[in-house]
Design a protein around this motif. Structure first.
Motif, PDB file in Angstrom:
ATOM      1  N   ALA A 139       0.812  -1.224   0.000  1.00  0.00           N
ATOM      2  CA  ALA A 139       0.000   0.000   0.000  1.00  0.00           C
ATOM      3  C   ALA A 139       0.841   1.267   0.000  1.00  0.00           C
ATOM      4  N   ALA A 140       2.020   1.244   0.610  1.00  0.00           N
ATOM      5  CA  ALA A 140       2.861   2.436   0.678  1.00  0.00           C
ATOM      6  C   ALA A 140       3.691   2.643  -0.583  1.00  0.00           C
ATOM      7  N   SER A 141       3.554   1.753  -1.566  1.00  0.00           N
ATOM      8  CA  SER A 141       4.333   1.869  -2.806  1.00  0.00           C
ATOM      9  C   SER A 141       3.468   1.615  -4.031  1.00  0.00           C
ATOM     10  N   ASN A 142       2.172   1.821  -3.904  1.00  0.00           N
ATOM     11  CA  ASN A 142       1.241   1.523  -4.998  1.00  0.00           C
ATOM     12  C   ASN A 142       1.403   0.099  -5.509  1.00  0.00           C
ATOM     13  N   GLY A 143       1.731  -0.802  -4.597  1.00  0.00           N
ATOM     14  CA  GLY A 143       1.821  -2.217  -4.937  1.00  0.00           C
ATOM     15  C   GLY A 143       3.183  -2.691  -5.385  1.00  0.00           C
ATOM     16  N   GLN A 144       4.138  -1.769  -5.563  1.00  0.00           N
ATOM     17  CA  GLN A 144       5.444  -2.176  -6.087  1.00  0.00           C
ATOM     18  C   GLN A 144       6.145  -3.171  -5.185  1.00  0.00           C
ATOM     19  N   PHE A 145       6.080  -2.950  -3.873  1.00  0.00           N
ATOM     20  CA  PHE A 145       6.794  -3.812  -2.940  1.00  0.00           C
ATOM     21  C   PHE A 145       5.842  -4.694  -2.150  1.00  0.00           C
ATOM     22  N   ARG A 146       4.815  -5.195  -2.817  1.00  0.00           N
ATOM     23  CA  ARG A 146       3.885  -6.090  -2.135  1.00  0.00           C
ATOM     24  C   ARG A 146       4.567  -7.423  -1.841  1.00  0.00           C
ATOM     25  N   GLY A 147       4.006  -8.180  -0.903  1.00  0.00           N
ATOM     26  CA  GLY A 147       4.576  -9.460  -0.524  1.00  0.00           C
ATOM     27  C   GLY A 147       4.206 -10.566  -1.488  1.00  0.00           C
ATOM     28  N   VAL A 148       4.717 -11.744  -1.210  1.00  0.00           N
ATOM     29  CA  VAL A 148       4.479 -12.897  -2.075  1.00  0.00           C
ATOM     30  C   VAL A 148       3.003 -13.292  -2.067  1.00  0.00           C
ATOM     31  N   ALA A 149       2.372 -13.259  -0.894  1.00  0.00           N
ATOM     32  CA  ALA A 149       0.955 -13.612  -0.753  1.00  0.00           C
ATOM     33  C   ALA A 149       0.222 -12.434  -0.123  1.00  0.00           C
ATOM     34  N   PRO A 150      -0.036 -11.374  -0.880  1.00  0.00           N
ATOM     35  CA  PRO A 150      -0.567 -10.134  -0.292  1.00  0.00           C
ATOM     36  C   PRO A 150      -1.961 -10.250   0.295  1.00  0.00           C
ATOM     37  N   GLY A 151      -2.671 -11.333  -0.006  1.00  0.00           N
ATOM     38  CA  GLY A 151      -4.002 -11.518   0.553  1.00  0.00           C
ATOM     39  C   GLY A 151      -4.018 -12.348   1.813  1.00  0.00           C
ATOM     40  N   ALA A 152      -2.878 -12.882   2.218  1.00  0.00           N
ATOM     41  CA  ALA A 152      -2.810 -13.733   3.409  1.00  0.00           C
ATOM     42  C   ALA A 152      -2.859 -12.892   4.679  1.00  0.00           C
ATOM     43  N   SER A 153      -3.131 -13.537   5.789  1.00  0.00           N
ATOM     44  CA  SER A 153      -3.158 -12.892   7.098  1.00  0.00           C
ATOM     45  C   SER A 153      -1.988 -13.389   7.936  1.00  0.00           C
ATOM     46  N   ILE A 154      -1.621 -12.565   8.924  1.00  0.00           N
ATOM     47  CA  ILE A 154      -0.445 -12.840   9.745  1.00  0.00           C
ATOM     48  C   ILE A 154      -0.839 -13.072  11.200  1.00  0.00           C
ATOM     49  N   TYR A 155      -0.286 -14.127  11.791  1.00  0.00           N
ATOM     50  CA  TYR A 155      -0.378 -14.380  13.234  1.00  0.00           C
ATOM     51  C   TYR A 155       1.026 -14.174  13.765  1.00  0.00           C
ATOM     52  N   PHE A 156       1.234 -13.049  14.477  1.00  0.00           N
ATOM     53  CA  PHE A 156       2.599 -12.657  14.828  1.00  0.00           C
ATOM     54  C   PHE A 156       2.904 -12.910  16.294  1.00  0.00           C
ATOM     55  N   GLN A 157       4.038 -13.591  16.526  1.00  0.00           N
ATOM     56  CA  GLN A 157       4.515 -13.894  17.872  1.00  0.00           C
ATOM     57  C   GLN A 157       5.880 -13.232  18.061  1.00  0.00           C
ATOM     58  N   SER A 158       5.919 -12.201  18.880  1.00  0.00           N
ATOM     59  CA  SER A 158       7.185 -11.516  19.130  1.00  0.00           C
ATOM     60  C   SER A 158       8.002 -12.307  20.142  1.00  0.00           C
ATOM     61  N   ILE A 159       9.246 -12.629  19.756  1.00  0.00           N
ATOM     62  CA  ILE A 159      10.127 -13.373  20.659  1.00  0.00           C
ATOM     63  C   ILE A 159      11.332 -12.528  21.063  1.00  0.00           C
ATOM     64  N   LEU A 160      11.248 -11.214  20.856  1.00  0.00           N
ATOM     65  CA  LEU A 160      12.316 -10.307  21.275  1.00  0.00           C
ATOM     66  C   LEU A 160      12.176 -10.024  22.765  1.00  0.00           C
ATOM     67  N   ASN A 161      13.271 -10.232  23.511  1.00  0.00           N
ATOM     68  CA  ASN A 161      13.190  -9.979  24.954  1.00  0.00           C
ATOM     69  C   ASN A 161      13.573  -8.540  25.286  1.00  0.00           C
ATOM     70  N   GLY A 162      13.591  -8.223  26.577  1.00  0.00           N
ATOM     71  CA  GLY A 162      13.888  -6.857  26.999  1.00  0.00           C
ATOM     72  C   GLY A 162      15.291  -6.405  26.685  1.00  0.00           C
ATOM     73  N   ASP A 163      16.196  -7.329  26.412  1.00  0.00           N
ATOM     74  CA  ASP A 163      17.574  -6.987  26.053  1.00  0.00           C
ATOM     75  C   ASP A 163      17.767  -6.874  24.546  1.00  0.00           C
ATOM     76  N   GLY A 164      16.664  -6.986  23.789  1.00  0.00           N
ATOM     77  CA  GLY A 164      16.762  -6.885  22.335  1.00  0.00           C
ATOM     78  C   GLY A 164      17.280  -8.141  21.662  1.00  0.00           C
ATOM     79  N   LYS A 165      17.181  -9.285  22.322  1.00  0.00           N
ATOM     80  CA  LYS A 165      17.639 -10.548  21.766  1.00  0.00           C
ATOM     81  C   LYS A 165      16.459 -11.488  21.553  1.00  0.00           C
ATOM     82  N   PRO A 166      16.542 -12.350  20.559  1.00  0.00           N
ATOM     83  CA  PRO A 166      15.476 -13.335  20.366  1.00  0.00           C
ATOM     84  C   PRO A 166      15.477 -14.382  21.465  1.00  0.00           C
ATOM     85  N   GLU A 167      14.314 -14.659  22.005  1.00  0.00           N
ATOM     86  CA  GLU A 167      14.180 -15.625  23.094  1.00  0.00           C
ATOM     87  C   GLU A 167      12.926 -16.460  22.868  1.00  0.00           C
ATOM     88  N   PRO A 168      13.024 -17.475  22.026  1.00  0.00           N
ATOM     89  CA  PRO A 168      11.857 -18.339  21.803  1.00  0.00           C
ATOM     90  C   PRO A 168      11.574 -19.151  23.057  1.00  0.00           C
TER      91      PRO A 168
END
Length: 649
Positions: A139-168
């Motif tokens: 949307a911010a590029s009139n579609g130029q930089f759209r994703g591979v599956a632009p109609g899909a939905s995202i379930y996002f799980q943030s695993i970044l801890n308070g120190d800025g490191k990934p912590e699954p």
């Protein structure tokens, strides 16, 4: 744990904004005017689209009417991602590419922190980039930089801890189960750690997928290449789809090889610790442009909402989006059924564009969605998702007729295996055999290309690859060599599996075209008036059937599919490098990495070949981009030289 920017001098370029939209430069005291052409408009864990979509054929699959009547966008698919965070961390203040569309499923189904952070924002930028690579709307590029599956939905799980490191989570079941319950059937991971062996994380992945065989987990292979045996512990999972990075060319940004069928230098190589083929697939992961988190600095001056990143994380995101498109296609097919993760792996591997030298212990090739979906739609690919499975000692048989020996024949078998204890020397539990019998009497075992045409006792994905198959009838057999598992007394254990087999379209490039004859780079030719042609130019069906030199060709017995992209740029310079020639934008606000000139391609300046002479800097250029190799052909540069003095700027 790690997550995987008064004129009288000679050779001075002047950019002017004029009401008639001319680009002006000064060359040797003369004013060169470039009229706008109309011709081509149109143990630490670490976080490991535009052009990526073209290279893997997602843009062709997205286009309505080209391969599939309504196109494929990933609509209805939920893709889970475990990564750093998502932009501001607030759905009400999200990057435009990750905002929902009225009347559609929400773009972000869930946004949570698994490490106790109050707001799952993205100060790293990694998670935002990956999410938009998978499903960004552009949307911010009139579609130029759209994703591979632009109609899909995202379930996002943030695993970044308070120190800025990934912590699954310590137990990855706590990562996968909530996503599965929410409806996600694809889980993308751009983080990893540890040595190249079957560790605790690999066990946990295998255990969950074995219990949920319709749940596809992808992991980036790691960024420790190019040495062999450098993939992460997570990527050692038998049941995960491990992904390496191929080259996404932006030659003016990233020097070196621009061959899209080659692995990127940083991409971790297989095999797995026990010798299994890993990563199974590659996808473009170098110089990927996608959404920029508002909490980081970007590196694209003219596109402030986006940034450029590289890594096998980006490649895993590309494959995650590809899996969403393929699942959508399968779920819309007449024989719709629950799609196993093994089937997605088998189809993507069977349809992959083979690397130079063929498949190897480092993978089956690069994701090729357009060819895969064309083959499925035309019936040159067949598949079986065998949920009832095979018991030990039993065999299932399939057949295929090869009429065209110029199209490679492949058969790919995949199954979801039982987990084994971490550190086990032998990781394969249930062992199936793939055997292909050719019409000339020869037999080929799965993964015969590894050097020994005998039964494979190591991998839970096997492939037979015949680059020049003998025409005739082929028999494909899947046998249960060793099958065990928990069953009721007196009941034989069975192993479910998926099989894909057949021929992809013959791929080539248009070298010369006229009204009655089209010559291709593979030596073949055809009369366009006698063929059913689908012609895609800049994501739209070309009704006038103008065929561009440099267009990518996908040819089947029934029709020819052509795909091309046109490049029109003002203020372009030519760069001569040892390996060839690059054309790139001069203006930093317009730069996206330029393009390499195809070998032996002539450049015309005002319709005259330039030979070995450089183009004057600042010319207007229009050219044909081949989507798969990302090189330009049919290059025309234009300018008009006028004597005089600019009175004022």
């Amino acid at each position: 744990m790690r997550f995987l920017a008064s004129v009288r001098v000679k050779a001075v370029t002047v950019f002017l904004a004029l009401t008639v939209c001319l680009t002006l430069i000064v060359i040797s005291g003369s004013l060169a005017v470039f009229p706008t052409s109309q011709e081509h408009k149109a143990n630490q864990v670490s976080f490991l689209n535009d052009r990526a979509r073209d290279i893997i054929g997602a843009a062709a699959v997205n286009a309505p009417g080209f391969i599939v009547p309504d196109g494929l966008s990933g609509e209805g698919q939920i893709v889970a991602i475990a990564d750093s965070g998502l932009d501001s961390g607030r759905l009400a203040d999200m990057h435009p590419d990750l905002q929902g569309i009225t009347g559609k499923m929400p773009k972000i189904m869930s946004l949570v922190s698994l490490t106790g952070r109050d707001v799952p924002e993205d100060p790293d930028g990694h998670g935002t980039h990956m999410a938009a690579t998978i499903a960004g709307t552009g949307a911010a590029s009139n579609g130029q930089f759209r994703g591979v599956a632009p109609g899909a939905s995202i379930y996002f799980q943030s695993i970044l801890n308070g120190d800025g490191k990934p912590e699954p989570p310590d137990d990855l079941t706590d990562l996968f189960r909530p996503a599965y319950i929410a409806g996600a059937r694809i889980h993308v991971n751009g983080w990893g750690s540890g040595p190249d062996n079957y560790g605790e994380a690999a066990y946990e992945v295998d255990d969950f997928v074995y219990s949920h065989p319709d749940f596809l987990v992808t992991f980036g292979a790691g960024n420790s290449g190019p040495a062999q045996g450098t993939i992460t512990t997570e990527a050692n999972s038998k049941n995960a789809l491990s992904v390496g990075s191929s080259i996404l060319p932006r030659p003016a940004f990233v020097p070196g090889s621009d061959v899209t069928t080659a692995p990127a230098g940083f991409s971790s190589r297989g095999p797995a610790g026990d010798g299994r083929i890993k990563p199974e697939l590659l996808a473009p992961g170098s110089a990927v442009i996608s959404a920029r988190s508002s909490l980081i600095e970007g590196n694209l001056q003219g596109f402030p909402s986006y940034t450029r990143m590289q890594g096998t994380s980006m490649a895993a995101a590309v494959v995650g989006g590809s899996a969403a498109l393929l699942r959508e296609y399968l779920e819309k097919s007449p024989n719709k059924h629950t799609t196993s993760a093994a089937l997605i792996k088998a189809l993507l591997s069977n349809g992959a564009r083979t690397l130079t030298g063929g498949p190897s212990s480092e993978g089956f090739g690069i994701v090729e969605l357009a060819g895969t979906v064309i083959a499925l739609r035309e019936g040159t690919f067949q598949y079986a998702d065998e949920w009832e499975g095979l018991s030990q000692g039993n065999t299932k048989t399939y057949s295929f007729h090869v009429a065209d020996g110029t199209a490679p024949f492949k058969a790919t078998l995949a199954w979801t295996d039982l987990p084994v204890e971490p550190g086990s020397a032998k990781n394969l539990v249930n062992d199936l055999d793939l055997i292909v019998e050719a019409p000339d009497g020869k037999s080929y075992y799965g993964n015969h290309f590894l050097g020994s045409n005998t039964a494979d006792r190591t991998n839970n994905i096997e492939q037979v690859y015949l680059p020049s198959p003998v025409p005739g009838d082929y028999t494909i057999r899947v046998s249960g060599q060793s099958v065990q598992g928990k069953t009721a007394p007196g009941v034989s254990a069975v192993q479910d599996f998926a099989l894909a087999w057949g021929q992809s379209p013959v791929g080539s490039v248009v070298e010369e075209s006229s009204g009655t004859l089209v010559k291709l780079s593979n030596g073949q030719e055809f009369d366009p008036n006698k063929m059913d042609i689908k012609n895609l130019v800049n994501d739209s069906i070309e009704n006038n059937q103008q065929i561009y030199n440099g267009a990518q060709v996908f040819q089947t017995e029934r029709r020819v599919y052509l795909a091309a992209r046109l490049w029109l740029a003002t203020g372009v310079r030519m760069l001569k490098i040892p390996d060839g020639t690059i054309l790139t934008e001069i203006n930093p606000s317009a730069r996206l990495g330029g393009y390499s000139l195809a070998p032996d391609e002539n450049v015309l300046l005002n319709n005259n070949p330039i030979g070995k002479v450089d183009l004057p800097p600042g010319v207007e250029v229009n050219a044909v981009i081949n989507p798969l190799d990302q090189r330009i052909r049919q290059v025309h540069a234009d300018y008009v030289e006028l004597d005089g003095v600019i009175a004022a700027l």
